[in-house]
Design a protein around this motif. Structure first.
Motif, mmCIF file in Angstrom:
data_model
loop_
_atom_site.group_PDB
_atom_site.id
_atom_site.type_symbol
_atom_site.label_atom_id
_atom_site.label_comp_id
_atom_site.label_asym_id
_atom_site.label_seq_id
_atom_site.Cartn_x
_atom_site.Cartn_y
_atom_site.Cartn_z
ATOM 1 N N LEU A 256 -7.959 -17.884 3.495
ATOM 2 C CA LEU A 256 -7.450 -17.211 4.567
ATOM 3 C C LEU A 256 -6.321 -17.357 5.428
ATOM 4 N N THR A 257 -6.004 -18.757 5.215
ATOM 5 C CA THR A 257 -4.840 -19.181 5.931
ATOM 6 C C THR A 257 -3.494 -19.333 4.986
ATOM 7 N N PHE A 258 -3.457 -19.213 3.683
ATOM 8 C CA PHE A 258 -2.546 -19.515 2.613
ATOM 9 C C PHE A 258 -2.230 -18.281 2.019
ATOM 10 N N ILE A 259 -3.427 -17.902 1.424
ATOM 11 C CA ILE A 259 -3.324 -16.862 0.388
ATOM 12 C C ILE A 259 -3.184 -15.435 1.028
ATOM 13 N N CYS A 260 -3.901 -15.059 2.059
ATOM 14 C CA CYS A 260 -3.759 -13.811 2.800
ATOM 15 C C CYS A 260 -2.410 -13.497 3.285
ATOM 16 N N PRO A 261 -1.868 -14.573 3.985
ATOM 17 C CA PRO A 261 -0.497 -14.000 4.668
ATOM 18 C C PRO A 261 0.586 -13.688 3.265
ATOM 19 N N PHE A 262 0.566 -14.773 2.134
ATOM 20 C CA PHE A 262 1.167 -14.282 1.054
ATOM 21 C C PHE A 262 1.044 -12.761 0.788
ATOM 22 N N TRP A 263 -0.535 -12.409 0.512
ATOM 23 C CA TRP A 263 -0.713 -11.218 0.101
ATOM 24 C C TRP A 263 -0.134 -10.078 0.827
ATOM 25 N N LEU A 264 -0.324 -10.319 2.346
ATOM 26 C CA LEU A 264 0.099 -9.355 3.228
ATOM 27 C C LEU A 264 1.662 -9.050 2.925
ATOM 28 N N ILE A 265 2.499 -9.876 2.789
ATOM 29 C CA ILE A 265 3.747 -9.916 2.556
ATOM 30 C C ILE A 265 4.165 -9.275 1.346
ATOM 31 N N TRP A 266 3.611 -9.378 0.447
ATOM 32 C CA TRP A 266 3.501 -9.064 -0.993
ATOM 33 C C TRP A 266 3.345 -7.484 -0.990
ATOM 34 N N ILE A 267 2.224 -7.319 -0.421
ATOM 35 C CA ILE A 267 1.849 -5.617 -0.569
ATOM 36 C C ILE A 267 2.788 -4.892 0.413
ATOM 37 N N GLN A 268 3.843 -5.233 1.235
ATOM 38 C CA GLN A 268 4.556 -4.429 1.887
ATOM 39 C C GLN A 268 5.568 -3.537 1.109
ATOM 40 N N ARG A 269 5.773 -4.278 0.075
ATOM 41 C CA ARG A 269 6.778 -3.567 -0.765
ATOM 42 C C ARG A 269 6.251 -2.128 -1.478
ATOM 43 N N TYR A 270 4.930 -2.079 -1.397
ATOM 44 C CA TYR A 270 4.429 -0.657 -1.724
ATOM 45 C C TYR A 270 4.102 0.174 -0.776
ATOM 46 N N LYS A 271 4.757 -0.047 0.485
ATOM 47 C CA LYS A 271 4.577 0.944 1.693
ATOM 48 C C LYS A 271 5.455 1.799 1.662
ATOM 49 N N ASN A 272 5.075 2.860 1.952
ATOM 50 C CA ASN A 272 6.047 4.029 1.921
ATOM 51 C C ASN A 272 5.840 5.157 3.033
ATOM 52 N N GLU A 273 6.259 5.178 4.071
ATOM 53 C CA GLU A 273 6.105 6.093 5.093
ATOM 54 C C GLU A 273 7.314 6.784 5.439
ATOM 55 N N ILE A 274 7.041 7.926 5.556
ATOM 56 C CA ILE A 274 8.504 8.998 5.815
ATOM 57 C C ILE A 274 8.150 9.548 7.118
ATOM 58 N N HIS A 275 9.205 9.823 7.905
ATOM 59 C CA HIS A 275 9.220 10.290 9.300
ATOM 60 C C HIS A 275 10.491 11.200 9.296
ATOM 61 N N GLY A 276 10.483 12.104 10.070
ATOM 62 C CA GLY A 276 11.603 13.262 10.485
ATOM 63 C C GLY A 276 11.223 14.220 11.558
ATOM 64 N N PRO A 277 12.287 15.095 11.490
ATOM 65 C CA PRO A 277 11.981 16.006 12.791
ATOM 66 C C PRO A 277 10.683 16.991 12.774
ATOM 67 N N TRP A 278 10.107 17.322 11.264
ATOM 68 C CA TRP A 278 9.388 18.294 11.040
ATOM 69 C C TRP A 278 7.824 17.464 11.368
ATOM 70 N N ASP A 279 7.705 16.187 11.893
ATOM 71 C CA ASP A 279 6.549 15.666 12.203
ATOM 72 C C ASP A 279 5.813 16.501 13.401
ATOM 73 N N GLU A 280 4.497 16.352 13.379
ATOM 74 C CA GLU A 280 3.759 17.348 14.604
ATOM 75 C C GLU A 280 4.135 16.321 15.840
ATOM 76 N N ALA A 281 4.153 17.354 16.720
ATOM 77 C CA ALA A 281 4.248 16.596 18.342
ATOM 78 C C ALA A 281 3.040 15.939 18.666
ATOM 79 N N ARG A 282 3.294 14.767 19.319
ATOM 80 C CA ARG A 282 2.444 14.039 19.871
ATOM 81 C C ARG A 282 2.424 14.108 21.504
ATOM 82 N N PRO A 283 1.519 14.130 22.162
ATOM 83 C CA PRO A 283 1.426 14.501 23.632
ATOM 84 C C PRO A 283 1.629 13.054 23.988
#
Length: 294
Positions: A256-283
């Motif tokens: 929990l203390t040493f492996i999970c933080p490394f796992w979290l940082i390593w898995i960030q490379r596969y994160k792919n979020e796109i944003h733009g003006p076509w996104d839905e409006a949020r009140p």
């Protein structure tokens, strides 16, 4: 020929272009991973201490119950340790809040009256708690206790508060831990054992989390030292009960203390979020404002 008007990214306008036409500027405002947070390994390790502290607290409480159940720890010693620890913790709490709370004398009187009333109530309910699960089998008690502590572990408030906003533990998590303590306390034969375990449970699961947050908000070194003390205490107590559980506990804390933080940082490379003006409006809802319709 009359030149065509420039293409605009509007669906409700009739244009001289096919419906599937895409201009070269269509994706010029595309943003990738705009909200992705970049972590540092050791900072994530320090943030994970709040989880390891809570797990260590549950392990310590279970060890205290086993010692008390096997008569390896007297109820007088447990009540004395709980009272002294609560007094020391409240002294630290009061000292750290002196600058934040102007009317500290009133707060001290109010807390003292509430503590006396609570322990008198608990002392009166002790005979009832002792016979609460008298007809229930031990296997059911142990299974119910495990489920309740898992609920406490899952719904505990792990948010990191700051010095100006010290959050209190979630009510569902605290109630599950207290209920598990009631179930365990009902296995004892004497009122003093029941009172000792229940008073320690309230101090350990209701008051101690607030002290941990206070230490965390004041000093990172103090928070790290508290984490090490809880880990060593849990390991020492359970080493006399089950060495196999100690090995599992140490490996779980290391993961929990040493492996999970490394796992979290390593898995960030596969994160792919796109944003733009076509996104839905949020009140944007503004909370806390009262509207006068008159």
């Amino acid at each position: 020929m009359k030149p065509r008007a420039p293409w605009r990214k509007l669906l409700y306008v009739k244009q001289e272009y096919p419906d599937n036409y895409v201009d070269d500027t269509f994706l010029e405002e595309l943003q990738k991973n705009a909200n992705v947070r970049h972590y540092e390994y050791w900072s994530v390790v320090l943030e994970s201490t709040i989880i390891s502290q809570h797990i260590s607290s549950i392990v310590i409480f279970v060890a205290i119950f086993i010692y008390l159940y096997k008569n390896l720890l007297s109820s007088y010693a447990l009540i004395t340790m709980g009272t002294v620890g609560t007094a020391v913790g409240y002294g630290f709490w009061d000292w750290s809040n002196t600058m934040l709370t102007p009317d500290s004398n009133y707060q001290r009187r109010k807390i003292f009256k509430g503590a006396v009333l609570f322990f008198l109530t608990l002392l009166g309910l002790t005979p009832i708690l002792k016979t609460l699960t008298e007809k229930t089998s031990k296997d059911t008690i142990w299974a119910l206790t495990v489920i309740l502590f898992l609920v406490n572990l899952a719904f505990h408030d792990y948010g990191s508060g700051n010095r100006r906003n010290i959050k209190y533990p979630g009510s569902l998590s605290t109630n599950a831990a207290i209920f598990a303590s009631v179930v365990l306390a009902s296995r004892f034969k004497t009122n003093l054992h029941v009172f000792g375990l229940m008073s320690f449970a309230v101090e350990w699961f209701a008051l101690f989390p607030m002290l941990r947050r206070q230490v965390r908000s004041i000093s990172q070194r103090g928070n790290l030292a508290l984490t090490i003390v809880l880990f060593l205490t849990a390991t020492t107590l359970f080493s006399q009960i089950s060495p196999a559980i100690v090995v599992i506990y140490i490996l779980g804390m290391a993961f929990l203390t040493f492996i999970c933080p490394f796992w979290l940082i390593w898995i960030q490379r596969y994160k792919n979020e796109i944003h733009g003006p076509w996104d839905e409006a949020r009140p944007k809802i503004q909370h806390g404002r009262s509207v006068d319709y008159n």
